[in-house]
Design a protein around this motif. Structure first.
Motif, PDB file in Angstrom:
ATOM      1  N   TRP A  59      30.168  19.135  -9.972  1.00  0.00           N
ATOM      2  CA  TRP A  59      29.764  17.128  -9.505  1.00  0.00           C
ATOM      3  C   TRP A  59      31.867  17.448  -8.999  1.00  0.00           C
ATOM      4  N   ILE A  95      31.907  25.559 -18.942  1.00  0.00           N
ATOM      5  CA  ILE A  95      32.581  23.930 -18.210  1.00  0.00           C
ATOM      6  C   ILE A  95      33.917  24.440 -17.299  1.00  0.00           C
ATOM      7  N   VAL A 125      25.689  14.993 -16.939  1.00  0.00           N
ATOM      8  CA  VAL A 125      25.869  16.367 -16.314  1.00  0.00           C
ATOM      9  C   VAL A 125      25.427  16.791 -17.106  1.00  0.00           C
ATOM     10  N   LYS A 126      24.129  17.964 -16.063  1.00  0.00           N
ATOM     11  CA  LYS A 126      23.435  18.879 -17.130  1.00  0.00           C
ATOM     12  C   LYS A 126      24.168  20.046 -16.481  1.00  0.00           C
ATOM     13  N   LYS A 127      23.891  21.345 -16.947  1.00  0.00           N
ATOM     14  CA  LYS A 127      24.165  22.124 -17.038  1.00  0.00           C
ATOM     15  C   LYS A 127      23.877  23.332 -15.846  1.00  0.00           C
ATOM     16  N   GLY A 128      25.440  23.712 -15.527  1.00  0.00           N
ATOM     17  CA  GLY A 128      24.868  24.404 -14.131  1.00  0.00           C
ATOM     18  C   GLY A 128      25.657  23.086 -12.461  1.00  0.00           C
ATOM     19  N   GLU A 129      25.556  22.433 -13.148  1.00  0.00           N
ATOM     20  CA  GLU A 129      25.905  21.560 -12.089  1.00  0.00           C
ATOM     21  C   GLU A 129      26.971  21.547 -11.642  1.00  0.00           C
ATOM     22  N   THR A 136      28.472  29.040 -14.731  1.00  0.00           N
ATOM     23  CA  THR A 136      29.194  27.411 -14.897  1.00  0.00           C
ATOM     24  C   THR A 136      29.055  26.330 -14.647  1.00  0.00           C
ATOM     25  N   THR A 137      29.324  25.169 -15.407  1.00  0.00           N
ATOM     26  CA  THR A 137      29.098  23.639 -14.765  1.00  0.00           C
ATOM     27  C   THR A 137      31.131  23.539 -14.092  1.00  0.00           C
ATOM     28  N   LEU A 191      29.907  28.843 -10.176  1.00  0.00           N
ATOM     29  CA  LEU A 191      28.834  28.156 -10.313  1.00  0.00           C
ATOM     30  C   LEU A 191      27.710  29.533 -10.153  1.00  0.00           C
ATOM     31  N   CYS A 238      29.975  20.615  -4.135  1.00  0.00           N
ATOM     32  CA  CYS A 238      29.772  20.003  -5.140  1.00  0.00           C
ATOM     33  C   CYS A 238      28.140  19.547  -4.326  1.00  0.00           C
ATOM     34  N   GLN A 260      17.290  21.533 -17.533  1.00  0.00           N
ATOM     35  CA  GLN A 260      17.954  21.384 -17.686  1.00  0.00           C
ATOM     36  C   GLN A 260      18.779  21.229 -18.829  1.00  0.00           C
TER      37      GLN A 260
END
Length: 246
Positions: A61, A173, A55-59, A203-204, A199, A219, A5
């Motif tokens: 948090w 994001i 932070v990775k793409k699609g995570e 989307t992150t 998500l 999350c 990612q």
């Protein structure tokens, strides 16, 4: 072999410093006199201290911690509203920041006028806003208040409109600060559903909420801040119990 990612947000050793006045001044006149005499006294206050976050793409948090822990400060740092005193912040992708819903609204203008104004602030053309106008009004449930000035809206109505405008385009994001604390339960459920759709589309999400259940639902990752310091960071299922039992 799984593709790694992409990192979309990287905060490295970030410190945010504010100056707090040590003295209460009797009006602007005294303040300016002290300023000219270089007699203003300030105390350093560190809102964030050596914070690291990747932070990775699609995570998704969750940012957790008590009031004053630095959660909103970290979001503002990532959005570019604040600059770090020390350290670096890298962001790759367009951000939709829902930090203060309706912050771009002119309270003297109507909902209709504010939709176009807010759209322009977000970089959308008038034709695009016209095309999506009905969907925005329908989501915000403001069909009967389109031509009413925002100053006559409740905070919940303003929040609904702000969320509807900000999420009309799927951002790379999405940054959300206590949005789901505003409005009734039905509106909160609509917001949550829209965020889940984003998500699932890649989307992150960075999400601040005092509701640990909401963080758990949305999350997979969490960062726990306490007085500007990272106490724990990683999988939400590991971090949340540490915070709850602290």
């Amino acid at each position: 072999m799984m593709k790694e990612q992409k990192t979309v947000i990287k905060v490295t050793n970030a410190t945010v410093r504010f100056n707090k006045s040590n003295i209460n001044y009797n009006g602007l006149k005294e303040y300016f006199i002290k300023m000219l005499k270089r007699e203003l006294m300030f105390q350093e206050f560190f809102a964030l201290k050596d914070v690291n976050l990747e932070v990775k793409k699609g995570e998704a948090w969750g940012l957790i911690g008590n009031n004053g822990s630095g959660k909103s400060t970290l979001l503002k740092l990532i959005c570019g509203i604040l600059k770090p005193y020390k350290g670096t912040v890298e962001v790759h992708g367009n951000i939709a920041p829902l930090i203060e819903l309706g912050a771009g609204f002119d309270r003297e203008l109507t909902a209709r006028e504010n939709i176009y104004l807010n759209g322009a602030l977000l970089g959308h053309k008038k034709a695009f806003m016209q095309e999506n106008f009905d969907e925005i009004i329908e989501f915000a449930e403001l069909q009967d208040f389109v031509d009413v000035p925002i100053k006559n809206f409740s905070s919940g109505m303003s929040a609904r409109l702000g969320f509807a405008v900000a999420t009309i385009v799927k951002p790379e994001i999405l940054i959300v600060d206590e949005v789901l604390a505003v409005g009734d339960r039905a509106f909160q459920a609509k917001c949550k559903k829209r965020m889940e759709e984003m998500l699932s589309g890649g989307t992150t999400l960075l999400f601040v909420s005092h509701s640990i259940n909401q963080v758990k639902e949305l999350c997979q990752k969490a960062i726990w801040l306490d007085k500007g310091v990272v106490k724990a960071s990683g999988n939400a299922e590991d971090v949340i119990p540490l915070y709850i039992n602290s």
